[in-house]
Design an enzyme around this catalytic site. Structure first.
Site, mmCIF file in Angstrom:
data_model
loop_
_atom_site.group_PDB
_atom_site.id
_atom_site.type_symbol
_atom_site.label_atom_id
_atom_site.label_comp_id
_atom_site.label_asym_id
_atom_site.label_seq_id
_atom_site.Cartn_x
_atom_site.Cartn_y
_atom_site.Cartn_z
ATOM 1 N N GLU A 16 -3.906 7.461 -4.194
ATOM 2 C CA GLU A 16 -4.311 6.973 -5.530
ATOM 3 C C GLU A 16 -5.665 7.535 -5.941
ATOM 4 O O GLU A 16 -6.543 7.667 -5.093
ATOM 5 C CB GLU A 16 -4.381 5.435 -5.504
ATOM 6 C CG GLU A 16 -3.027 4.826 -5.264
ATOM 7 C CD GLU A 16 -3.086 3.314 -5.028
ATOM 8 O OE1 GLU A 16 -4.172 2.719 -5.191
ATOM 9 O OE2 GLU A 16 -2.057 2.760 -4.665
ATOM 10 N N HIS A 76 -1.681 0.431 -9.723
ATOM 11 C CA HIS A 76 -2.266 -0.524 -8.765
ATOM 12 C C HIS A 76 -2.922 -1.703 -9.495
ATOM 13 O O HIS A 76 -4.140 -1.888 -9.422
ATOM 14 C CB HIS A 76 -3.283 0.168 -7.841
ATOM 15 C CG HIS A 76 -3.532 -0.598 -6.571
ATOM 16 N ND1 HIS A 76 -3.833 0.013 -5.367
ATOM 17 C CD2 HIS A 76 -3.520 -1.935 -6.314
ATOM 18 C CE1 HIS A 76 -4.010 -0.916 -4.438
ATOM 19 N NE2 HIS A 76 -3.825 -2.107 -4.998
ATOM 20 N N ARG A 110 0.872 -1.164 0.000
ATOM 21 C CA ARG A 110 0.000 0.000 0.000
ATOM 22 C C ARG A 110 0.914 1.220 0.000
ATOM 23 O O ARG A 110 2.018 1.165 0.572
ATOM 24 C CB ARG A 110 -0.871 0.054 1.273
ATOM 25 C CG ARG A 110 -2.002 -0.938 1.306
ATOM 26 C CD ARG A 110 -3.119 -0.568 0.324
ATOM 27 N NE ARG A 110 -4.257 -1.464 0.429
ATOM 28 C CZ ARG A 110 -4.463 -2.523 -0.351
ATOM 29 N NH1 ARG A 110 -3.595 -2.830 -1.303
ATOM 30 N NH2 ARG A 110 -5.537 -3.271 -0.198
HETATM 31 P P1 NAP Z 1 -0.700 -11.826 4.713
HETATM 32 O O1 NAP Z 1 -0.691 -13.237 4.271
HETATM 33 O O2 NAP Z 1 -1.523 -11.449 5.899
HETATM 34 O O3 NAP Z 1 0.823 -11.403 4.949
HETATM 35 C C1 NAP Z 1 1.170 -10.189 5.505
HETATM 36 C C2 NAP Z 1 2.605 -10.275 6.006
HETATM 37 O O4 NAP Z 1 2.950 -8.988 6.525
HETATM 38 C C3 NAP Z 1 2.832 -11.289 7.097
HETATM 39 O O5 NAP Z 1 3.977 -12.015 6.810
HETATM 40 C C4 NAP Z 1 3.035 -10.451 8.352
HETATM 41 O O6 NAP Z 1 4.010 -11.089 9.163
HETATM 42 C C5 NAP Z 1 3.565 -9.147 7.801
HETATM 43 N N1 NAP Z 1 3.190 -8.006 8.654
HETATM 44 C C6 NAP Z 1 1.982 -7.748 9.211
HETATM 45 N N2 NAP Z 1 2.045 -6.643 9.953
HETATM 46 C C7 NAP Z 1 3.321 -6.217 9.911
HETATM 47 C C8 NAP Z 1 4.020 -5.134 10.504
HETATM 48 N N3 NAP Z 1 3.387 -4.283 11.338
HETATM 49 N N4 NAP Z 1 5.328 -4.994 10.234
HETATM 50 C C9 NAP Z 1 5.967 -5.854 9.423
HETATM 51 N N5 NAP Z 1 5.369 -6.902 8.825
HETATM 52 C C10 NAP Z 1 4.052 -7.082 9.073
HETATM 53 O O7 NAP Z 1 -1.192 -10.865 3.560
HETATM 54 P P2 NAP Z 1 -1.107 -11.106 1.982
HETATM 55 O O8 NAP Z 1 -2.306 -11.837 1.536
HETATM 56 O O9 NAP Z 1 0.238 -11.627 1.645
HETATM 57 O O10 NAP Z 1 -1.252 -9.579 1.482
HETATM 58 C C11 NAP Z 1 -0.329 -8.606 1.878
HETATM 59 C C12 NAP Z 1 -0.745 -7.238 1.411
HETATM 60 O O11 NAP Z 1 -0.487 -7.079 0.017
HETATM 61 C C13 NAP Z 1 -2.232 -6.905 1.529
HETATM 62 O O12 NAP Z 1 -2.598 -6.543 2.836
HETATM 63 C C14 NAP Z 1 -2.386 -5.754 0.560
HETATM 64 O O13 NAP Z 1 -2.177 -4.517 1.213
HETATM 65 C C15 NAP Z 1 -1.260 -5.991 -0.444
HETATM 66 N N6 NAP Z 1 -1.798 -6.320 -1.784
HETATM 67 C C16 NAP Z 1 -1.549 -5.491 -2.826
HETATM 68 C C17 NAP Z 1 -2.041 -5.785 -4.073
HETATM 69 C C18 NAP Z 1 -1.781 -4.900 -5.253
HETATM 70 O O14 NAP Z 1 -2.603 -4.872 -6.171
HETATM 71 N N7 NAP Z 1 -0.687 -4.191 -5.299
HETATM 72 C C19 NAP Z 1 -2.838 -6.920 -4.262
HETATM 73 C C20 NAP Z 1 -3.064 -7.751 -3.169
HETATM 74 C C21 NAP Z 1 -2.544 -7.438 -1.940
HETATM 75 P P3 NAP Z 1 3.963 -10.936 10.786
HETATM 76 O O15 NAP Z 1 2.568 -11.289 11.190
HETATM 77 O O16 NAP Z 1 5.016 -11.882 11.256
HETATM 78 O O17 NAP Z 1 4.317 -9.511 11.066
#
Ligand code: NAP
Length: 311
Positions: free
Chosen positions: A260, A278, A231
């Site tokens: 955005e 995005h 994000r």
């Molecule tokens: P996920 O499986 O929940 O993984 C999130 C990761 O971030 C976990 O490994 C978590 O590890 C870490 N994390 C959480 N809070 C944190 C913090 N405060 N500091 C450091 N690390 C932290 O989520 P996901 O499905 O992979 O998705 C991740 C993100 O990608 C989404 O939330 C979204 O914002 C983004 N995304 C972007 C697009 C795009 O179009 N560009 C598309 C889809 C998703 P820990 O719990 O060990 O901290």
């Protein structure tokens, strides 16, 4: 009698077709006065469909006092006031997993195009500059150190691709993951110092706001690259623009921005940045799978069955 639902922003066409077939759909995105529109449907709407980015705030929940389910299109839910939903007994669902691989592909598209200068070289050919001499050399990707902030579902899919490129992989998160075969850094600045390419793939929201700040960019250094597909809020955008202008880092590939669809115009003039609107999950197949998860969650709720992917 069809159930009535409110849709804040239209989701992928297959999902909209299913929603229109099964329910009476109130099209909030078309309302000139959203507050008045929500008030006009408040006595008969229990379910809202929204996008992660369109979100759902406490005042919108209050405008729909019968609301019981917010089904969101997208895995990130930082745009939804989940605490407010919990307080009001409203369930929230998102669309995890089905988008992992396409978002990881997008990340890799940005890694390769930023480091190997695809868009710069494309302009080089189109503008006839090749006729005056060969394009400048670039850095390489294979075999380098790949750092990932947020080794979650998407982060792991990005890492898997990195092993195919013979890279060393390390990550930062709030805690070490015992089942991950990669080096862990408790401090994002230490990970940045180690990495040649630093990918941000954690959730947005207050907890990660400006996690990549001027200090992390300084630690990344003038020969290394930042890729952000998480994000816009996770990176201090002002510090990033300055770092790119001054060469504090070598370059950046960005799919997400703080405000955005507005992107800092200063970035348009820079050759060391690749910009995407995005599009992490924006393929037909993935958007269709996301839409199916939304409609399946809504159907489960109306059938009194457990939700498939509650937040
Ligand atoms: P996920 O499986 O929940 O993984 C999130 C990761 O971030 C976990 O490994 C978590 O590890 C870490 N994390 C959480 N809070 C944190 C913090 N405060 N500091 C450091 N690390 C932290 O989520 P996901 O499905 O992979 O998705 C991740 C993100 O990608 C989404 O939330 C979204 O914002 C983004 N995304 C972007 C697009 C795009 O179009 N560009 C598309 C889809 C998703 P820990 O719990 O060990 O901290």
């Amino acid at each position: 009698m069809k159930h009535e639902i409110a849709v804040m922003s239209p989701i992928y066409t297959t999902g909209m077709t299913e929603l229109n077939d099964k329910y009476t759909v109130h099209r909030v995105w078309e309302a000139p006065d959203e507050k008045a529109f929500l008030a006009s449907i408040a006595d008969r709407v229990d379910v809202v469909v929204t996008w992660g980015s369109r979100g759902m705030q406490a005042w919108q929940m209050d405008a729909l006092p019968r609301l019981k389910l917010i089904a969101s299109f997208g895995v990130g839910y930082d745009g939804i006031d989940v605490a407010a939903a919990r307080q009001r007994g409203i369930a929230v669902t998102n669309t995890p997993d089905v988008l992992n691989e396409c978002v990881a592909d997008t990340t890799w598209m940005l890694i390769l195009s930023t480091v190997r200068r695809t868009t710069f070289n494309d302009r080089y050919v189109r503008e006839g500059r090749w006729l005056s001499g060969a394009a400048p050399l670039s850095d390489k990707v294979w075999g380098e150190n790949l750092g990932i902030i947020g080794l979650g579902r998407i982060g792991r899919a990005i890492a898997r691709r990195g092993t195919g490129f013979g890279m060393q992989i390390a990550y930062h998160g709030r805690s070490q993951q015992t089942d991950a075969p990669y080096q862990y850094f408790a401090d994002p600045a230490d990970l940045a110092r180690w990495a040649k390419i630093l990918v941000v793939a954690c959730p947005g929201g207050k907890e990660t706001e400006n996690l990549v700040n001027a200090g992390v960019l300084q630690a990344l250094g003038s020969d290394s690259y930042l890729i952000n597909i998480s994000r816009g809020s996770t990176v201090d955008e002002t510090a990033l623009v300055k770092a790119l202008q001054e060469g504090t880092i070598a370059g950046a590939g960005l799919d997400v921005f703080a405000d955005e669809p507005r992107v800092p115009e200063a970035l348009f003039e820079l050759d060391n940045v690749v910009l995407q609107p995005h599009v992490g999950s924006a393929t037909h197949a993935t958007r269709e799978a996301m839409a199916k998860l939304v409609t399946d969650n809504v159907a489960a709720w109306f059938a009194g069955k457990p939700l498939l992917t509650p937040v």
